[in-house]
Structure formats: structure tokens, C-alpha cells
Design a protein around this motif. Sequence first.
Motif, short mmCIF file in Angstrom:
data_model
loop_
_atom_site.label_atom_id
_atom_site.label_comp_id
_atom_site.label_asym_id
_atom_site.label_seq_id
_atom_site.Cartn_x
_atom_site.Cartn_y
_atom_site.Cartn_z
N PRO A 108 -4.41 7.13 -8.96
CA PRO A 108 -3.20 6.66 -9.74
C PRO A 108 -2.12 6.20 -9.02
N ARG A 109 -1.92 6.69 -7.73
CA ARG A 109 -0.87 5.93 -6.85
C ARG A 109 -1.75 4.80 -5.91
N ALA A 110 -1.08 3.68 -5.82
CA ALA A 110 -1.48 2.70 -5.09
C ALA A 110 -1.38 2.85 -3.62
N GLU A 111 -0.14 3.32 -3.24
CA GLU A 111 0.09 3.98 -2.03
C GLU A 111 -0.57 5.02 -1.17
N LEU A 112 -0.91 4.82 -0.13
CA LEU A 112 -1.91 5.97 0.51
C LEU A 112 -0.64 7.38 0.80
N PRO A 113 -1.16 8.43 0.88
CA PRO A 113 -0.26 9.46 0.96
C PRO A 113 -0.33 9.68 2.47
N ALA A 114 1.18 10.01 3.08
CA ALA A 114 1.48 10.02 4.36
C ALA A 114 1.19 11.42 4.78
N GLY A 124 -6.13 4.63 -2.40
CA GLY A 124 -5.47 3.69 -3.38
C GLY A 124 -6.20 3.56 -4.61
N SER A 125 -5.73 2.62 -5.42
CA SER A 125 -6.02 2.30 -6.86
C SER A 125 -7.53 2.28 -7.05
N ASP A 126 -8.26 1.45 -6.27
CA ASP A 126 -9.69 1.16 -6.28
C ASP A 126 -10.56 1.81 -5.32
N GLY A 127 -9.81 2.62 -4.60
CA GLY A 127 -10.54 3.44 -3.41
C GLY A 127 -11.10 2.75 -2.27
#
Length: 217
Positions: A108-114, A124-127
Motif C-alpha cells: 500500500p506504500r509506494a515508497e520502498l522501506p528504508a 512499491g505499489s505494483d511490486g
Amino acid sequence: MWLLCPPGVYRPQDDTLLLEDALKRERLADDVDVLDLGTGTGALALAAAERAAQVTAVDASVRAVCTTWLNARLHGLRVRVLRGDLTTPVTGSRFGLIMANPPYVPSPRAELPARGRARAWDAGSDGRALLDRVCSDAPPLLSPGGVLLLVHSGLCGAESTLGRLRRAGLRAAVTERRYVPFGPVLRDRSAWLEARGLIAPGEEKEELVVIRAERDR
């Protein structure tokens, strides 16, 4: 093979085993150099090191790099372990075989976790945040006749991966498909995935695909 797997390092799962099966089917020359992208515990790198002349394992996680280093030494196998962002640490090198099991779970979060555990699977939203990079960055590293083995979820679109690899000049095909029960992450996201149209109502299994892409000699 018994492996150390401390908290925060991706534990070998169905996708790892599926890619390892694909590795076992490859005929490796005595002098082949192998690259394992997103190595995690080093499970695939160690499996390759039992057959290959040289194996390089890369991961962005310090914990994963240390874990792979320790696992290789516990099993008496030679693996060069590098920390870095996908192919960045090996820019300009060439490999006869590249394996990749990158994060590919739609989020659900577009940004990648740091940081944190989700870094091992959220993409990302589409994997496809990491998959698309593998499709563009890995082909130039293949030697003539070299092979890329890539595993990911069918939720990310196997046809998109095939198209990108073919446009990069590789002969690519899905060599295996397997359905596995949803793990905890996909179960928690099932309502969101259903709302996005990525799964059918009540769906409880995920398709995993292995893609084999080869550079002409």
C-alpha cells in the motif's frame, strides 16, 4: 543445508526453494562465475558455491551480508560477499549465471522501506520497483551464453518481466509456476490486493514463477 538466520534477515521460503530447484537444473561450467542478488542468508549463493568456481553474493542489508559471510564459513564454502544496492557493487563485471530473488510484494506504500523487516519483501505499489531494475541492470552483466534466473510473484506480472528481458536482448521464458498458500504478509493485505484487482475474492494462494533468460553466445 542448515543456515543461520537471525532476526531481520529474509528466511529461505518457497521462492528460495523454487529458485534453488532451477539452479540445480543448470549445467554449470567448471570456470563459471555466479552472482546472487539479494542474497539474504546466502542460501542460493552457498548452493551455487558447491558447484561453481566463484560466487559473489550481494545484499543491501548489513545483517544479510554478515549472515551470508558466516554461513559460508560454517559450511567451508568460498563466497565473496558484498554490501550494496543490487548490481552496483559489481558494475563492469561479467557472470555466467545471475540469480535474483528481489523484494516483489505489492505494498500500500509506494515508497520502498528504508529499514526494518519489510525491506526484504515490500517493492512499491505494483511490486516491481526492484524487479524492473533487475531486468535493466542484470543483462549487461551476463557473459555470452550467460543465464539469468529470476523468481517473483505472479501478482507482479510475468509478462512484463519477459517483455523487459527480451527488449534487453535475452531469450526469456517462464520455466516453472507453482502455487503456494499466502504467507502472513499477503494474508494481511488480502483486502487491499482484492480492492486493487490483483487477487480474486477469497483467493488464498499465490503463484510463484521462475523466469530463465539467456544471452546469445
